[in-house]
Design an enzyme around this catalytic site. Structure first.
Site, PDB file in Angstrom:
ATOM      1  N   MET A 194      13.072  24.117   5.167  1.00  0.00           N
ATOM      2  CA  MET A 194      12.329  23.462   4.079  1.00  0.00           C
ATOM      3  C   MET A 194      13.236  22.680   3.128  1.00  0.00           C
ATOM      4  O   MET A 194      12.928  21.556   2.742  1.00  0.00           O
ATOM      5  CB  MET A 194      11.516  24.503   3.294  1.00  0.00           C
ATOM      6  CG  MET A 194      10.567  23.868   2.288  1.00  0.00           C
ATOM      7  SD  MET A 194       9.730  25.072   1.260  1.00  0.00           S
ATOM      8  CE  MET A 194       8.700  25.930   2.446  1.00  0.00           C
TER       9      MET A 194
ATOM     10  N   LYS B 280       0.843  -1.205   0.000  1.00  0.00           N
ATOM     11  CA  LYS B 280       0.000   0.000   0.000  1.00  0.00           C
ATOM     12  C   LYS B 280       0.876   1.253   0.000  1.00  0.00           C
ATOM     13  O   LYS B 280       2.073   1.173   0.307  1.00  0.00           O
ATOM     14  CB  LYS B 280      -0.926  -0.027   1.223  1.00  0.00           C
ATOM     15  CG  LYS B 280      -0.202  -0.144   2.558  1.00  0.00           C
ATOM     16  CD  LYS B 280      -1.117  -0.698   3.647  1.00  0.00           C
ATOM     17  CE  LYS B 280      -0.387  -0.721   4.989  1.00  0.00           C
ATOM     18  NZ  LYS B 280      -1.142  -1.450   6.017  1.00  0.00           N
TER      19      LYS B 280
ATOM     20  N   ARG C  32     -10.886  -0.890  14.403  1.00  0.00           N
ATOM     21  CA  ARG C  32     -10.653  -0.097  13.198  1.00  0.00           C
ATOM     22  C   ARG C  32     -11.604  -0.610  12.132  1.00  0.00           C
ATOM     23  O   ARG C  32     -12.713  -0.111  12.014  1.00  0.00           O
ATOM     24  CB  ARG C  32      -9.183  -0.190  12.778  1.00  0.00           C
ATOM     25  CG  ARG C  32      -8.799   0.847  11.745  1.00  0.00           C
ATOM     26  CD  ARG C  32      -7.322   0.881  11.447  1.00  0.00           C
ATOM     27  NE  ARG C  32      -6.818  -0.328  10.805  1.00  0.00           N
ATOM     28  CZ  ARG C  32      -5.610  -0.444  10.269  1.00  0.00           C
ATOM     29  NH1 ARG C  32      -4.768   0.585  10.302  1.00  0.00           N
ATOM     30  NH2 ARG C  32      -5.207  -1.563   9.706  1.00  0.00           N
TER      31      ARG C  32
ATOM     32  N   TYR D 106      16.919  28.912  12.080  1.00  0.00           N
ATOM     33  CA  TYR D 106      15.760  29.722  12.499  1.00  0.00           C
ATOM     34  C   TYR D 106      15.551  29.679  14.012  1.00  0.00           C
ATOM     35  O   TYR D 106      15.707  28.629  14.639  1.00  0.00           O
ATOM     36  CB  TYR D 106      14.485  29.190  11.851  1.00  0.00           C
ATOM     37  CG  TYR D 106      14.353  29.518  10.380  1.00  0.00           C
ATOM     38  CD1 TYR D 106      14.383  30.835   9.926  1.00  0.00           C
ATOM     39  CD2 TYR D 106      14.178  28.495   9.458  1.00  0.00           C
ATOM     40  CE1 TYR D 106      14.249  31.117   8.572  1.00  0.00           C
ATOM     41  CE2 TYR D 106      14.027  28.775   8.102  1.00  0.00           C
ATOM     42  CZ  TYR D 106      14.071  30.094   7.675  1.00  0.00           C
ATOM     43  OH  TYR D 106      13.933  30.368   6.342  1.00  0.00           O
TER      44      TYR D 106
HETATM   45  C1  LIG Z   1      -0.414  -2.367   6.691  1.00  0.00           C
HETATM   46  C2  LIG Z   1      -1.009  -3.681   7.007  1.00  0.00           C
HETATM   47  C3  LIG Z   1      -0.224  -4.843   7.075  1.00  0.00           C
HETATM   48  C4  LIG Z   1       1.281  -4.815   6.996  1.00  0.00           C
HETATM   49  O1  LIG Z   1       1.783  -4.415   8.261  1.00  0.00           O
HETATM   50  P1  LIG Z   1       3.338  -4.290   8.569  1.00  0.00           P
HETATM   51  O2  LIG Z   1       3.378  -3.935  10.005  1.00  0.00           O
HETATM   52  O3  LIG Z   1       3.863  -3.223   7.683  1.00  0.00           O
HETATM   53  O4  LIG Z   1       3.973  -5.605   8.277  1.00  0.00           O
HETATM   54  C5  LIG Z   1      -0.872  -6.054   7.246  1.00  0.00           C
HETATM   55  N1  LIG Z   1      -2.224  -6.111   7.372  1.00  0.00           N
HETATM   56  C6  LIG Z   1      -2.990  -5.012   7.357  1.00  0.00           C
HETATM   57  C7  LIG Z   1      -4.456  -5.145   7.537  1.00  0.00           C
HETATM   58  C8  LIG Z   1      -2.419  -3.754   7.186  1.00  0.00           C
HETATM   59  O5  LIG Z   1      -3.196  -2.665   7.180  1.00  0.00           O
END
Ligand SMILES: *Cc1c(COP(=O)(O)O)cnc(C)c1O
Length: 387
Positions: free
Chosen positions: A326, A47, A145, A267
């Site tokens: 930046m 992802k 979630r 800064y």
């Molecule tokens: C992002 C995600 C993973 C992968 O998790 P990692 O900690 O990066 O290995 C697996 N399952 C779900 C549902 C996720 O959202």
């Protein structure tokens, strides 16, 4: 065996930073995680553009290594994987909605159905087309979630047996605390999930992310879902990292200047030099996704975590001075031996500055550091050349 280099992103002659992704190390990490998954198949979670490293480079390497299943968050990410992997199973973690269902069916993407509403919606869209398109069912066992509750999942199973609403090919859940092996929620989630798996007896099951693979064999089920550890991130908090580093981030030195003890830097004049100091001014800043919270001084986080970011040059660890700006930031290179700066580049993440350490200095996690990597870097992909 030589190394093949593929260069993309910003022009290497002009860029202020360069990002090197070692695809051979990435593949070695996936194979290692696959081995640790035992008899379970090992997928890859790609992802957010493969955790910021580039789906178009990462997915072909994983396919060649034998990976057959990919998880992404959104349908467009799934379509990008489909272009590269015509036969792979591609799961869409954020589920399906009215607007996305048709596209997902056409592209052969597998939605992870997260609620009874989504199950009904997918059922209706499949029925209208006379199809039995595969789906996955997400069960929430402790994250609060996404997913059906355990009770909903059990009831759905009974109903689906009678009514054949949808055709699940995978039932899954997600661990909230897997990077803390001693956390009691791990065992509770595993037990709750087992109640669901027991009634979905002819459907494959999946529970473990990267960290889950390292808990114990009982978490692997039929399919593991590592993400961060493929990309070199540490699976278990506070334990040595068994993964190979994949990402190296370096920045070009623009100028070296000399300042006197008692002068201030950057800064807000938030850091006063305690000695005469050689300062390397480098060409990366928060505009490149390098978080400002990692500043050497002058940000709220420094009250909680005393040490800011470090770089590495000529074998020396060099501290970041004052606020990150930046496009530029400052490193104290006073202790670098003569000739040590000749290379002209300071490592920000890599073999000497582990991803998780760089993240911690900015009050964040490796995941966020990688997915924020900016658009101004030269990107180099390294791969062992077997020809
Ligand atoms: C992002 C995600 C993973 C992968 O998790 P990692 O900690 O990066 O290995 C697996 N399952 C779900 C549902 C996720 O959202």
């Amino acid at each position: 065996m030589g190394m093949k280099l593929h260069q993309t992103g910003a022009d290497p002659r002009l860029a202020g930073g360069r990002l090197t992704v070692d695809l051979s190390a990435l593949v070695a990490n996936w194979r290692d995680l696959s081995g640790r998954s035992g008899t379970a198949k090992c997928s890859a979670v790609v992802k957010a553009d493969a955790y910021g490293l580039g789906t178009v480079h990462v997915v072909p390497a994983l396919l060649e290594a034998g990976c057959e299943a990919f998880f992404v968050a959104l349908p467009e990410e799934g379509i990008a994987v489909r272009r590269i992997a015509p036969k792979a199973d591609i799961y869409i973690l954020n589920g399906v909605h009215e607007m996305s269902a048709a596209t997902m069916i056409e592209a052969g993407l597998i939605p992870v159905l997260n609620s009874l509403e989504q199950i009904e919606l997918w059922s209706r869209h499949c029925l209208e087309r006379g199809l039995r398109s595969p789906c996955a069912i997400m069960v929430d066992t402790g994250m609060n979630r996404l997913g059906l509750t355990v009770e909903e999942a059990l009831a759905f199973r009974a109903r689906n047996r009678a009514e054949h609403l949808v055709s699940p090919v995978l039932v899954m859940s997600h661990l909230a605390c897997a990077e803390e092996p001693g956390h009691p929620l791990n065992r509770l989630q595993r037990e709750s999930f087992q109640r669901v798996v027991d009634v979905f007896e002819d459907t494959e099951s999946s529970l473990a992310n990267s960290a889950g693979i390292f808990l114990d064999a009982g978490y692997a089920h039929d399919l593991t879902r590592p993400g961060i550890s493929i990309f070199g991130g540490r699976p278990t908090a506070g334990a040595p990292n068994p993964m190979r580093p994949v990402v190296t981030l370096e920045t070009r030195i623009v100028q070296v200047r000399h300042a006197r003890k008692g002068e201030t830097v950057s800064y807000g004049a938030t850091q006063t030099l305690e000695r005469d100091t050689a300062i390397a001014v480098v060409s990366v800043g928060y505009g490149d996704g390098y978080p400002r919270a990692g500043s050497g001084a002058g940000v709220a986080l420094r009250e909680a975590v005393p040490h800011g970011q470090h770089g590495c040059i000529g074998g020396c660890r060099v501290p970041l001075l004052g606020r990150i700006t930046m496009d530029l930031m400052l490193f104290d290179v006073t202790d670098v031996p003569d000739g040590g700066l000749d290379d002209g580049w300071i490592e920000l993440i890599g073999p000497n500055i582990p991803l998780d350490e760089a993240a911690a200095a900015a009050g964040t996690i490796g995941y966020e550091l990688l997915t924020n990597l900016g658009a101004r870097y030269e990107r180099r992909y390294l791969q062992a050349d077997e020809s």
